[in-house]
Scaffold this motif. Structure first.
Motif, PDB file in Angstrom:
ATOM      1  N   ALA A 273       5.057  -6.288  -5.486  1.00  0.00           N
ATOM      2  CA  ALA A 273       6.362  -6.196  -6.127  1.00  0.00           C
ATOM      3  C   ALA A 273       7.365  -5.731  -5.084  1.00  0.00           C
ATOM      4  O   ALA A 273       6.980  -5.193  -4.048  1.00  0.00           O
ATOM      5  CB  ALA A 273       6.308  -5.207  -7.291  1.00  0.00           C
ATOM      6  N   CYS A 274       8.642  -5.936  -5.354  1.00  0.00           N
ATOM      7  CA  CYS A 274       9.685  -5.527  -4.411  1.00  0.00           C
ATOM      8  C   CYS A 274       9.841  -4.006  -4.449  1.00  0.00           C
ATOM      9  O   CYS A 274      10.019  -3.432  -5.518  1.00  0.00           O
ATOM     10  CB  CYS A 274      11.002  -6.206  -4.767  1.00  0.00           C
ATOM     11  SG  CYS A 274      12.375  -5.682  -3.729  1.00  0.00           S
ATOM     12  N   HIS A 275       9.776  -3.375  -3.268  1.00  0.00           N
ATOM     13  CA  HIS A 275       9.919  -1.915  -3.228  1.00  0.00           C
ATOM     14  C   HIS A 275      11.382  -1.499  -3.351  1.00  0.00           C
ATOM     15  O   HIS A 275      11.687  -0.352  -3.648  1.00  0.00           O
ATOM     16  CB  HIS A 275       9.300  -1.348  -1.947  1.00  0.00           C
ATOM     17  CG  HIS A 275      10.023  -1.758  -0.700  1.00  0.00           C
ATOM     18  ND1 HIS A 275      11.119  -1.099  -0.241  1.00  0.00           N
ATOM     19  CD2 HIS A 275       9.810  -2.784   0.165  1.00  0.00           C
ATOM     20  CE1 HIS A 275      11.556  -1.686   0.874  1.00  0.00           C
ATOM     21  NE2 HIS A 275      10.777  -2.712   1.129  1.00  0.00           N
ATOM     22  N   ALA A 276      12.296  -2.444  -3.120  1.00  0.00           N
ATOM     23  CA  ALA A 276      13.726  -2.115  -3.156  1.00  0.00           C
ATOM     24  C   ALA A 276      14.291  -2.180  -4.578  1.00  0.00           C
ATOM     25  O   ALA A 276      15.053  -1.313  -4.988  1.00  0.00           O
ATOM     26  CB  ALA A 276      14.499  -3.045  -2.239  1.00  0.00           C
ATOM     27  N   CYS A 277      13.912  -3.221  -5.345  1.00  0.00           N
ATOM     28  CA  CYS A 277      14.498  -3.374  -6.683  1.00  0.00           C
ATOM     29  C   CYS A 277      13.451  -3.441  -7.793  1.00  0.00           C
ATOM     30  O   CYS A 277      13.808  -3.451  -8.964  1.00  0.00           O
ATOM     31  CB  CYS A 277      15.408  -4.602  -6.739  1.00  0.00           C
ATOM     32  SG  CYS A 277      14.529  -6.159  -6.701  1.00  0.00           S
ATOM     33  N   GLY A 278      12.160  -3.512  -7.442  1.00  0.00           N
ATOM     34  CA  GLY A 278      11.108  -3.512  -8.443  1.00  0.00           C
ATOM     35  C   GLY A 278      10.759  -4.870  -9.025  1.00  0.00           C
ATOM     36  O   GLY A 278       9.873  -4.964  -9.872  1.00  0.00           O
TER      37      GLY A 278
ATOM     38  N   SER B 134       9.242 -12.566   0.494  1.00  0.00           N
ATOM     39  CA  SER B 134      10.490 -11.851   0.261  1.00  0.00           C
ATOM     40  C   SER B 134      10.785 -11.830  -1.235  1.00  0.00           C
ATOM     41  O   SER B 134      10.186 -12.568  -2.014  1.00  0.00           O
ATOM     42  CB  SER B 134      11.638 -12.505   1.033  1.00  0.00           C
ATOM     43  OG  SER B 134      11.803 -13.844   0.618  1.00  0.00           O
ATOM     44  N   CYS B 135      11.704 -10.971  -1.643  1.00  0.00           N
ATOM     45  CA  CYS B 135      12.077 -10.804  -3.043  1.00  0.00           C
ATOM     46  C   CYS B 135      13.066 -11.892  -3.446  1.00  0.00           C
ATOM     47  O   CYS B 135      14.010 -12.178  -2.721  1.00  0.00           O
ATOM     48  CB  CYS B 135      12.699  -9.418  -3.206  1.00  0.00           C
ATOM     49  SG  CYS B 135      13.339  -9.105  -4.849  1.00  0.00           S
ATOM     50  N   THR B 136      12.849 -12.520  -4.609  1.00  0.00           N
ATOM     51  CA  THR B 136      13.783 -13.570  -5.053  1.00  0.00           C
ATOM     52  C   THR B 136      15.058 -12.952  -5.616  1.00  0.00           C
ATOM     53  O   THR B 136      16.087 -13.602  -5.676  1.00  0.00           O
ATOM     54  CB  THR B 136      13.149 -14.458  -6.150  1.00  0.00           C
ATOM     55  OG1 THR B 136      12.691 -13.607  -7.207  1.00  0.00           O
ATOM     56  CG2 THR B 136      11.991 -15.267  -5.621  1.00  0.00           C
ATOM     57  N   LYS B 137      14.990 -11.683  -6.024  1.00  0.00           N
ATOM     58  CA  LYS B 137      16.141 -11.047  -6.663  1.00  0.00           C
ATOM     59  C   LYS B 137      17.134 -10.471  -5.641  1.00  0.00           C
ATOM     60  O   LYS B 137      18.324 -10.731  -5.714  1.00  0.00           O
ATOM     61  CB  LYS B 137      15.637  -9.939  -7.595  1.00  0.00           C
ATOM     62  CG  LYS B 137      16.600  -9.570  -8.699  1.00  0.00           C
ATOM     63  CD  LYS B 137      15.912  -8.629  -9.684  1.00  0.00           C
ATOM     64  CE  LYS B 137      16.913  -7.863 -10.528  1.00  0.00           C
ATOM     65  NZ  LYS B 137      16.252  -6.813 -11.311  1.00  0.00           N
ATOM     66  N   CYS B 138      16.617  -9.675  -4.677  1.00  0.00           N
ATOM     67  CA  CYS B 138      17.535  -9.024  -3.730  1.00  0.00           C
ATOM     68  C   CYS B 138      17.395  -9.540  -2.305  1.00  0.00           C
ATOM     69  O   CYS B 138      18.164  -9.163  -1.436  1.00  0.00           O
ATOM     70  CB  CYS B 138      17.351  -7.508  -3.765  1.00  0.00           C
ATOM     71  SG  CYS B 138      15.802  -6.915  -3.071  1.00  0.00           S
ATOM     72  N   GLY B 139      16.392 -10.415  -2.065  1.00  0.00           N
ATOM     73  CA  GLY B 139      16.264 -11.016  -0.741  1.00  0.00           C
ATOM     74  C   GLY B 139      15.584 -10.149   0.303  1.00  0.00           C
ATOM     75  O   GLY B 139      15.465 -10.546   1.456  1.00  0.00           O
TER      76      GLY B 139
END
Ligand SMILES: [Zn+2]
Length: 92
Positions: free
Chosen positions: A51-56, A76-81
């Protein structure tokens, strides 16, 4: 300033911009290669599943390091990149 012919100034700015873009691209590529492996990433952020550690967000995307079919995948995260981790795909 008025003694510098305009075309020279234009070329100078053009090369300066190109150099800056190239440096930014190289920095991003270097950052991709320095990403932790999946197991190290999960351990570092105490995650059970990726999971993304920046936005979850749990919606992640992976792309090849050098080309679309590259076995070395960059996630990479699809939400925050945010760049998250890398893993090596088993050769099928
Ligand atoms: Zn994110």
């Amino acid at each position: 300033m008025s003694s510098i012919p305009f075309p020279i100034l234009f070329l100078f700015l053009l090369f300066g911009t190109m150099w800056f873009l190239l440096r930014a691209h190289q920095r991003k590529e270097a950052a991709k290669r320095k990403l932790p492996q999946r197991e190290a990433y999960l351990a570092a952020h105490a995650l059970a599943a990726p999971a993304c550690h920046a936005c979850g967000a749990t919606e992640l995307k992976d792309e090849g390091l050098n080309s679309g079919a590259d076995a070395r995948r960059i996630v990479s995260c699809t939400k925050c990149g945010q760049l998250l981790f890398q893993f090596t795909q088993d050769a099928a």
